[in-house]
Scaffold this motif. Sequence first.
Motif, PDB file in Angstrom:
ATOM      1  N   MET A 157       0.836  -1.205   0.000  1.00  0.00           N
ATOM      2  CA  MET A 157       0.000   0.000   0.000  1.00  0.00           C
ATOM      3  C   MET A 157       0.863   1.244   0.000  1.00  0.00           C
ATOM      4  SD  MET A 157      -3.191   0.882   0.056  1.00  0.00           S
ATOM      5  CE  MET A 157      -4.179   2.318   0.421  1.00  0.00           C
ATOM      6  N   SER A 158       1.856   1.234   0.788  1.00  0.00           N
ATOM      7  CA  SER A 158       2.775   2.380   0.832  1.00  0.00           C
ATOM      8  C   SER A 158       3.575   2.488  -0.442  1.00  0.00           C
ATOM      9  CB  SER A 158       3.710   2.250   2.038  1.00  0.00           C
ATOM     10  OG  SER A 158       4.481   1.040   1.959  1.00  0.00           O
ATOM     11  N   THR A 159       3.839   1.331  -1.039  1.00  0.00           N
ATOM     12  CA  THR A 159       4.594   1.356  -2.300  1.00  0.00           C
ATOM     13  C   THR A 159       3.786   2.030  -3.380  1.00  0.00           C
ATOM     14  OG1 THR A 159       5.726  -0.697  -1.672  1.00  0.00           O
ATOM     15  CG2 THR A 159       5.802  -0.057  -3.994  1.00  0.00           C
ATOM     16  N   GLU A 160       2.508   1.752  -3.447  1.00  0.00           N
ATOM     17  CA  GLU A 160       1.648   2.384  -4.457  1.00  0.00           C
ATOM     18  C   GLU A 160       1.535   3.883  -4.226  1.00  0.00           C
ATOM     19  OE1 GLU A 160      -2.059   0.399  -4.366  1.00  0.00           O
ATOM     20  OE2 GLU A 160      -1.279  -1.451  -5.275  1.00  0.00           O
ATOM     21  N   LYS A 161       1.458   4.333  -2.962  1.00  0.00           N
ATOM     22  CA  LYS A 161       1.380   5.771  -2.654  1.00  0.00           C
ATOM     23  C   LYS A 161       2.657   6.475  -3.067  1.00  0.00           C
ATOM     24  CE  LYS A 161      -1.856   5.525   1.220  1.00  0.00           C
ATOM     25  NZ  LYS A 161      -2.058   5.778   2.685  1.00  0.00           N
ATOM     26  N   ASN A 162       3.772   5.810  -2.823  1.00  0.00           N
ATOM     27  CA  ASN A 162       5.046   6.422  -3.216  1.00  0.00           C
ATOM     28  C   ASN A 162       5.153   6.533  -4.732  1.00  0.00           C
ATOM     29  OD1 ASN A 162       5.878   6.694  -0.559  1.00  0.00           O
ATOM     30  ND2 ASN A 162       6.846   4.662  -0.489  1.00  0.00           N
ATOM     31  N   LYS A 163       4.679   5.505  -5.417  1.00  0.00           N
ATOM     32  CA  LYS A 163       4.719   5.525  -6.871  1.00  0.00           C
ATOM     33  C   LYS A 163       3.848   6.626  -7.422  1.00  0.00           C
ATOM     34  CE  LYS A 163       4.071   2.442 -10.796  1.00  0.00           C
ATOM     35  NZ  LYS A 163       3.679   1.065 -11.218  1.00  0.00           N
ATOM     36  N   ARG A 164       2.641   6.793  -6.816  1.00  0.00           N
ATOM     37  CA  ARG A 164       1.737   7.856  -7.264  1.00  0.00           C
ATOM     38  C   ARG A 164       2.339   9.225  -6.996  1.00  0.00           C
ATOM     39  NH1 ARG A 164      -2.342   6.550  -4.398  1.00  0.00           N
ATOM     40  NH2 ARG A 164      -3.248   5.074  -5.893  1.00  0.00           N
ATOM     41  N   ALA A 165       2.988   9.391  -5.907  1.00  0.00           N
ATOM     42  CA  ALA A 165       3.601  10.680  -5.558  1.00  0.00           C
ATOM     43  C   ALA A 165       4.733  11.020  -6.512  1.00  0.00           C
ATOM     44  CB  ALA A 165       4.118  10.641  -4.117  1.00  0.00           C
ATOM     45  N   VAL A 166       5.483   9.968  -6.880  1.00  0.00           N
ATOM     46  CA  VAL A 166       6.584  10.202  -7.835  1.00  0.00           C
ATOM     47  C   VAL A 166       6.020  10.644  -9.181  1.00  0.00           C
ATOM     48  CG1 VAL A 166       8.442   9.081  -9.116  1.00  0.00           C
ATOM     49  CG2 VAL A 166       8.173   8.653  -6.661  1.00  0.00           C
ATOM     50  N   ILE A 167       4.950   9.966  -9.612  1.00  0.00           N
ATOM     51  CA  ILE A 167       4.351  10.322 -10.914  1.00  0.00           C
ATOM     52  C   ILE A 167       3.809  11.744 -10.896  1.00  0.00           C
ATOM     53  CG2 ILE A 167       2.487   9.781 -12.502  1.00  0.00           C
ATOM     54  CD1 ILE A 167       2.834   6.834 -11.719  1.00  0.00           C
ATOM     55  N   VAL A 168       3.112  12.101  -9.805  1.00  0.00           N
ATOM     56  CA  VAL A 168       2.560  13.455  -9.680  1.00  0.00           C
ATOM     57  C   VAL A 168       3.693  14.476  -9.661  1.00  0.00           C
ATOM     58  CG1 VAL A 168       1.288  15.031  -8.184  1.00  0.00           C
ATOM     59  CG2 VAL A 168       0.442  12.706  -8.553  1.00  0.00           C
ATOM     60  N   GLY A 169       4.736  14.180  -8.889  1.00  0.00           N
ATOM     61  CA  GLY A 169       5.873  15.100  -8.837  1.00  0.00           C
ATOM     62  C   GLY A 169       6.528  15.276 -10.200  1.00  0.00           C
ATOM     63  N   LEU A 170       6.600  14.108 -10.921  1.00  0.00           N
ATOM     64  CA  LEU A 170       7.203  14.185 -12.261  1.00  0.00           C
ATOM     65  C   LEU A 170       6.397  15.076 -13.169  1.00  0.00           C
ATOM     66  CD1 LEU A 170       9.423  13.181 -14.144  1.00  0.00           C
ATOM     67  CD2 LEU A 170       7.971  11.196 -14.686  1.00  0.00           C
ATOM     68  N   PHE A 171       5.043  14.923 -13.170  1.00  0.00           N
ATOM     69  CA  PHE A 171       4.186  15.763 -14.016  1.00  0.00           C
ATOM     70  C   PHE A 171       4.262  17.234 -13.615  1.00  0.00           C
ATOM     71  CE2 PHE A 171       2.064  11.777 -15.255  1.00  0.00           C
ATOM     72  CZ  PHE A 171       1.932  11.993 -16.618  1.00  0.00           C
ATOM     73  N   VAL A 172       4.332  17.487 -12.299  1.00  0.00           N
ATOM     74  CA  VAL A 172       4.443  18.882 -11.835  1.00  0.00           C
ATOM     75  C   VAL A 172       5.746  19.485 -12.307  1.00  0.00           C
ATOM     76  CG1 VAL A 172       4.650  20.341  -9.799  1.00  0.00           C
ATOM     77  CG2 VAL A 172       2.905  18.543  -9.862  1.00  0.00           C
ATOM     78  N   THR A 173       6.820  18.693 -12.219  1.00  0.00           N
ATOM     79  CA  THR A 173       8.138  19.199 -12.657  1.00  0.00           C
ATOM     80  C   THR A 173       8.133  19.509 -14.156  1.00  0.00           C
ATOM     81  OG1 THR A 173       9.226  17.906 -10.918  1.00  0.00           O
ATOM     82  CG2 THR A 173      10.593  18.682 -12.767  1.00  0.00           C
ATOM     83  N   ILE A 174       7.563  18.562 -14.924  1.00  0.00           N
ATOM     84  CA  ILE A 174       7.486  18.781 -16.384  1.00  0.00           C
ATOM     85  C   ILE A 174       6.653  20.016 -16.694  1.00  0.00           C
ATOM     86  CG2 ILE A 174       6.618  17.820 -18.525  1.00  0.00           C
ATOM     87  CD1 ILE A 174       7.337  15.037 -17.427  1.00  0.00           C
TER      88      ILE A 174
END
Length: 336
Positions: free
Chosen positions: A1-18
């Motif tokens: 569960m925590s792994t999925e949250k971390n993955k989602r946060a990374v994806i969101v951060g990546l889109f925000v950075t882009i």
Amino acid sequence: MSTEKNKRAVIVGLFVTIGLLILLVGIFTLGGQQKAFAPSINVQAVFDNVNGLQKGDNVWFSGVKVGIVKSIEFNGNSLIKVTMHIERKAQEFIRKDAKAKVSAEGFIGNKLVVIYGGTPQAGAIEGGEHLQVEKSLSTEDMMATLQKNNENLVAITTNFKTVSNRLVNGEGTAGALLTDESLYKSLASTASNLQLAARNSQLLSSRIAEYTAQLQKPGSLANGLVHDTMIMSNLQAAVKQINDAANAANAFTANLKTVSDNLHSSENTLGLLLNDQKTAENMKSIIENLNSGSRKLDEDLEALQHNFLFRGYFRKKARQEEKARKAAEKETMTIP
């Protein structure tokens, strides 16, 4: 569960950075196009009509973009002050006495400010200058001028149509030339006469040239008058003699007139004899008396010859005359 949250946060951060990167690139791109980040100075120009110019429109100098319009604001009395950002790298080329006008990119393109002119003596702009302005024709003015030209063109076309109709109908001189055969024949005859006159003129010119050549021929009178100084001297002497003779004739005529006037005058003896009847009768009487006295003298001399006192003298004189006559005859006969 925590792994999925971390993955989602990374994806969101990546889109925000882009997204942030895209935003920054867009800002820098638009800023570069608008010269927002380039070093610049401000100059102003006051127009009475900006013809739709807007904030952010380009500023050109010699066909090159050198800045943008920073602001447009009213300046009172229906005047509009336009503030322009000018790049510092173009500063040294724009003079303080340069002029500005509102123009457009093409016939109906975006509006822009064109800076032009200026003299090297005025020096380059330093910022804060108010450029002189030149009123430019707006699209409405050009359309009005074009409409006026169209009206003039319609009037010209109408007049040309009227003229062409008159030509077709044979009205006027030009129409008569196109439709009247007799007038055409008359013009053709006139042209023929003109050609004949031209040929005659050419023939006359050639003959005049031949005559001139003959005058220049050595031995001719004209050539001698031009080149022989003796002939000219003789002619001048002859003319002088003729003038002297004419002057003498005039003097002689004047003298004759004086004599004639004297003959008609009663103030001299001859005029008195010619004009005074009484004097003429007196002269006639004197001459008759002289003739009568001469006859009486002859009679007296004849009587003296027969008088015994003078008879010897006259006889002696007669013998001397006879002796002289015979001596003369003898001398004549002895001359071989």
